[in-house]
Motif scaffolding. Sequence first.
Motif, PDB file in Angstrom:
ATOM      1  N   GLN A  64       0.823  -1.216   0.000  1.00 51.30           N
ATOM      2  CA  GLN A  64       0.000   0.000   0.000  1.00 51.30           C
ATOM      3  C   GLN A  64       0.854   1.262   0.000  1.00 51.30           C
ATOM      4  OE1 GLN A  64      -2.952  -0.105   3.087  1.00 51.30           O
ATOM      5  NE2 GLN A  64      -3.837  -2.065   2.376  1.00 51.30           N
ATOM      6  N   TRP A 117       1.399   3.740  -2.342  1.00 47.45           N
ATOM      7  CA  TRP A 117       0.823   4.124  -3.621  1.00 47.45           C
ATOM      8  C   TRP A 117       1.781   5.010  -4.429  1.00 47.45           C
ATOM      9  CZ3 TRP A 117      -2.244   0.531  -3.146  1.00 47.45           C
ATOM     10  CH2 TRP A 117      -3.121   0.371  -2.068  1.00 47.45           C
ATOM     11  N   SER A 132      -5.655  -0.106 -11.973  1.00 50.58           N
ATOM     12  CA  SER A 132      -6.188  -0.489 -10.662  1.00 50.58           C
ATOM     13  C   SER A 132      -5.762   0.507  -9.589  1.00 50.58           C
ATOM     14  CB  SER A 132      -5.698  -1.892 -10.305  1.00 50.58           C
ATOM     15  OG  SER A 132      -6.130  -2.829 -11.260  1.00 50.58           O
ATOM     16  N   ASP A 156      -7.783   3.653  -9.971  1.00 40.13           N
ATOM     17  CA  ASP A 156      -9.150   3.387  -9.528  1.00 40.13           C
ATOM     18  C   ASP A 156      -9.226   3.410  -8.005  1.00 40.13           C
ATOM     19  OD1 ASP A 156     -11.918   2.572 -10.123  1.00 40.13           O
ATOM     20  OD2 ASP A 156     -11.321   0.743  -9.081  1.00 40.13           O
ATOM     21  N   ARG A 157      -8.204   2.898  -7.350  1.00 42.32           N
ATOM     22  CA  ARG A 157      -8.171   2.929  -5.884  1.00 42.32           C
ATOM     23  C   ARG A 157      -7.987   4.361  -5.367  1.00 42.32           C
ATOM     24  NH1 ARG A 157      -6.953  -0.901  -1.907  1.00 42.32           N
ATOM     25  NH2 ARG A 157      -7.348   0.080   0.102  1.00 42.32           N
TER      26      ARG A 157
END
Length: 560
Positions: free
Chosen positions: A345, A347, A372, A375-376
């Motif tokens: 995590q 990012w 993805s 999108d998160r």
Amino acid sequence: MRTWLWTLLLAVVAVALAVMLRQHSGNVLLLIWPWRIEVSLTLAVLLLLALFVALYVVLRLLSWLLAIPDRVRAWRGRRAQARDHELLERGWIGMLEGRFAHAEKDLTRLFGQSKVRSRRVLAALAAARSAHGLGEFARRDRMIDAAREQAGDDPGLLEATATVAADMLLDQGRPQQALDTLAPLQDGGARHLHTSRLLLRAETALEHHERVFTLARGLLRRNALAKDEGAQLIDHAGAARLRAGMAGDGWRVIWKDLKPEERQLPNIALAGAAAFESAGEGTEAARILEAAIADRFNPALVAAYARCDAEQVPRRLAKAETWLQQRPTDAHLLTALGVLCLNGQLWGQAERYLQRSLARRNDAQCHALLGSLYDRLDRPVDAVRHWRLATAAHQALPVLATDGALPAADMGADPHHVDGEGEYAALLSDEQAPAAAPVSEPMPEQAPVVDYVLDPDARGARERPVPADAPAAVPSRSAVDIEDYFDSAPIPPSALEAPVSSYPAPAGAADSGRAAAPTPAPATAPSPAGAAAVPPAAPRPDVPAQPDTRNPHSPTDNKG
């Protein structure tokens, strides 16, 4: 050397005899009743020598005459052997040159005329090889059976026959039959390298991983197999054994049996790491992959190293960053680092690593990962863009035009397409054929067709809500309206006597001097080939009447 010795010995004897005869001049008396013969010693010695020579010559001549049949027999054998050797040499040369037809002819002739069993077996095997080169497998099998019959109980000839037959069966793609042929030789196969290689080929084709692993190890130990080829065979066979043992707990025994250099092979390392991961030993799986990557950098190993749980991310991320210092431009390593950051995590770091990987290689996986990630992060526009790019990177998509509609499909060549109008027109005569339809009005300009594959956000712009007070759009009628399309039954002659339009008469129709009394159309009309009759459509109040242009006998339009 022996000739010189015998010559020297005879010379010494002759000199000694001459000296003795010169010093002892005597006579030799022979009493042969009733004769008495007296000769000198010298003459007696000379006569004895002459008699010995004559007797020797006679005996040698007699021996030569008696040996004539044997010499003739040997001459015939030598001539047959020379002829066999000539046929065998010519057949082998033709087979090596690829002239299999000529080679098979010479070798089959040699098999039929040779008297030596080993030579007949050799000719049969060579002829079978030539027939195999021609693709005549039935003749090949017959020659193999003949060679096996001629071999008898000779173990050497039987082994040669089985080896040649197995080699040809493997070339034909029949490994099970080749394995059955080599079955009698498996006990002593370890002593023969070629037999072991054939067994390895058959077991590899049949995916008998245990036997492949054992044979490849043995051949590598005896330097009878290339190192790269042997390592590849051990790699695939060992990985298959580990995966088969993962059903229970037998994979641990297999893993302990592997040598350290074998554990670093890519497939074995992947299978071992997967086994330890499934057993909940992620640290040991990481060690296995690290050792394999240190020995041989492999993208599959790096990708497997990046797939881990969140608690393994810090350790693996630190190790992968040390590899990145050695290989700063490796796209696979950058993608693996991005995956590790996603699992942890992280990012921002994940985005940087994936963007660096895309800068060096357009990869569908990187685009999908970025999609993805965005999108998160609630960035739908970027997410959709990368998902589209992932699809385009995986397979090139056709670019659809955005400034016009796609052309209509040509269904004329479709064998399952049925055209009702065309079928009806084919049944009419030349006089009854319908007239050509007039050119329709140009279609109103429509909104450009939007490519929803390349721009899915444009669908919302196309589907706008329509105001309630907006006037209803009247669709334009084509040259052949839908009512005219279904009204395809022929008009009976009785209806043509008083053609009256069923549409209401427009203003000014009284000037024409013709009554406009409506006459109902017939409920049914005969149709060709027993087709069901279709009732005429009711007139539409919002559409003006149009003339029927399909039939010259249709009612004429009333002009105002």
